[in-house]
Enzyme design. Structure first.
Site: not given
Length: 167
Positions: A11, A106, A127
């Site tokens: 998510i 994350d 990222d």
């Protein structure tokens, strides 16, 4: 013995990604992405319908959407087998990092993924999503922090709005 079937749920700020996997890795067929904005348990349950999995792994940076995923899993008689957080078993140390609860799931997953791919510390995991994150493990495999900056789309939009000659 057949490989365990997993459902990986990521998510992010922009999308909820559902990825079927085995313990050997992700399965390309069957990946699905939904918009995170306004996501409901019903939308997630519909997206998961027909998927067969033994366990689920949840990685989230959006608490409201996490609740929707947990509700959808519960409606299917499942619960996340693992939720990525500073409390999860990680293949690296958070050392004496102040307030580890503030490290995004994350970011932890990116570092664990780099290690799983065989990258050895010291390392920097980058990222480039809605935000671009840079996270550092030192030579001893201890998390030392990182940085968060706007992602590529935000930079592009900003340059377009603020410069005369860039398209």
């Amino acid at each position: 013995m057949p490989a365990s079937r997993l459902l990986l749920l990521e998510i992010g700020n922009s999308r909820v990604k559902l990825v079927p996997a085995t313990e050997d890795g992700p399965i390309r067929r069957g990946r699905q992405a939904l918009s995170t904005a306004g996501i409901t348990p019903g939308q997630i349950a519909t997206a998961m319908r027909g998927r067969r999995f033994d366990r689920a792994v949840l990685c989230s940076v959006v608490p409201a959407a996490s609740a929707a995923v947990r509700a959808a899993l519960a409606s299917l008689g499942a619960t996340p087998a693992l939720e990525i957080s500073h409390r999860a078993p990680l293949p690296f140390s958070l050392g004496g990092y102040p307030r580890p609860s503030r490290i995004g799931a994350d970011r932890l997953a990116n570092l664990a993924g780099a290690l799983a791919l065989g990258v050895r510390p010291p390392l920097v995991a980058v990222d480039a999503g809605t935000a671009t994150t840079f996270d550092v493990l030192d030579a001893a495999g201890v998390f030392r922090g990182g940085a968060i900056s706007p992602g590529p789309a935000a930079f592009t939009d900003y340059l377009h709005e603020r410069t005369a000659l860039l398209p």
